[in-house]
Enzyme design. Structure first.
Site, PDB file in Angstrom:
ATOM      1  N   ASP A  57       0.752  -0.695   0.195  1.00  0.00           N
ATOM      2  CA  ASP A  57      -0.094  -0.062   0.174  1.00  0.00           C
ATOM      3  C   ASP A  57       0.717   1.070  -0.174  1.00  0.00           C
ATOM      4  OD1 ASP A  57       0.313   0.995   3.064  1.00  0.00           O
ATOM      5  OD2 ASP A  57       0.366  -1.113   3.068  1.00  0.00           O
ATOM      6  N   GLU A 147      -6.854   4.573  12.618  1.00  0.00           N
ATOM      7  CA  GLU A 147      -6.295   4.483  13.530  1.00  0.00           C
ATOM      8  C   GLU A 147      -6.399   5.787  14.646  1.00  0.00           C
ATOM      9  OE1 GLU A 147      -2.062   5.528  11.424  1.00  0.00           O
ATOM     10  OE2 GLU A 147      -3.136   4.568  10.031  1.00  0.00           O
TER      11      GLU A 147
END
Length: 275
Positions: A57, A147
């Site tokens: 990614d 996150e």
């Protein structure tokens, strides 16, 4: 008197000599220890092996990627890429269009991800993602990167997150994949979102284990991968060999489906350094 001074000097000499010898022995010992530490550090670390399809990614943090050179991580062919598209309600990754276009031209299966924040509403964030990540250009189910939960209470956080997940599913046709760190999952997401595929980040020894027993579909096993064509470090991921690889496809395109089915028959071993 002279005899007395002679005895004192002799004792001092013996004492000094013994201290010198002790220091010499100590320094010699330190040199040997340092030598073996240096040898040990140069020795290759035995890898752990994870069987699964290998992917990466990327975002603007990787700068300008030479996609023609992006082929392998160690000895493992790279098969899929998730590209950062957006963050919050108004940030669009400056390298998104280039990365998406060139990775697709390379023949990789490509998907997009959104970094979900607690600084703007779910509706605003979804609109930003939808306007950036064109549904027709996606090979893979979108990923929601989760996150942080700094500005909302737990109830507000989960309410907004569920709204965002629902909006993505309604627009793209499938439930998005949830990406997060193992520690964040076990603190904020445990016993929730079990209908969603989990993309877990965990480094070091041991495979990911979620405290609620939920399974993970994709594992980001290192953030320090070194790959030709990419300057600096890059995240490297593996699909859980116990999962169906076709499940991350957004549309069951014949070519993509056939490609993934072939990967399932011969899973790629992914060496993961113990660190």
């Amino acid at each position: 008197m002279k005899k007395f001074l002679s005895i004192i000097l002799s004792l001092l000499f013996l004492l000094f000599s013994s201290n010198v010898d002790a220091r010499k022995r100590k320094h010699h010992h330190h040199r040997i220890v340092k030598k073996y530490i240096q040898i040990a550090e140069r020795m290759p670390v035995p890898p752990r092996i994870v069987e699964g399809v290998c992917g990466i990614d990327v975002s603007h943090y990787q700068g300008t990627i030479d996609w023609d050179k992006v082929t392998h991580y160690e000895n493992n062919p790279i098969k899929f890429v998730y590209v950062k598209a957006t963050e919050g309600s108004n940030i669009k990754d400056e390298c998104y269009e280039r990365n998406l276009t060139l990775a697709k031209e390379k023949g990789l299966l490509v998907g997009s991800y959104h970094y979900f924040t607690s600084r703007s509403s779910a509706e605003e964030q979804f609109e930003n993602f939808k306007q950036t990540a064109n549904k027709e250009r996606q090979d893979l189910i979108p990923v929601v990167d989760i996150e942080e939960c700094r500005y909302w209470t737990s109830d507000v956080f989960h309410k907004n997150l569920q709204v965002f997940l629902n909006e993505v599913e309604a627009h793209y046709g499938k439930k998005p994949v949830i990406y997060t760190y193992a520690s964040f999952y076990n603190h904020y997401l445990v016993d929730r979102y079990k209908d969603y595929k989990i993309f877990i980040a965990q480094y070091g020894e041991g495979n990911p284990e979620l405290s609620d027993g939920n399974n993970w579909h994709i594992w980001q096993f290192t953030r320090r991968g070194r790959i030709d064509g990419i300057r600096g470090n890059v995240d490297v991921n593996a699909i859980n060999p116990g999962c169906d690889n076709k499940d991350i496809l957004l549309n069951n395109q014949p070519d993509a489906k056939e490609s993934v089915e072939k990967k399932e028959l011969v899973p790629n071993p992914v060496p993961v350094p113990v660190s």
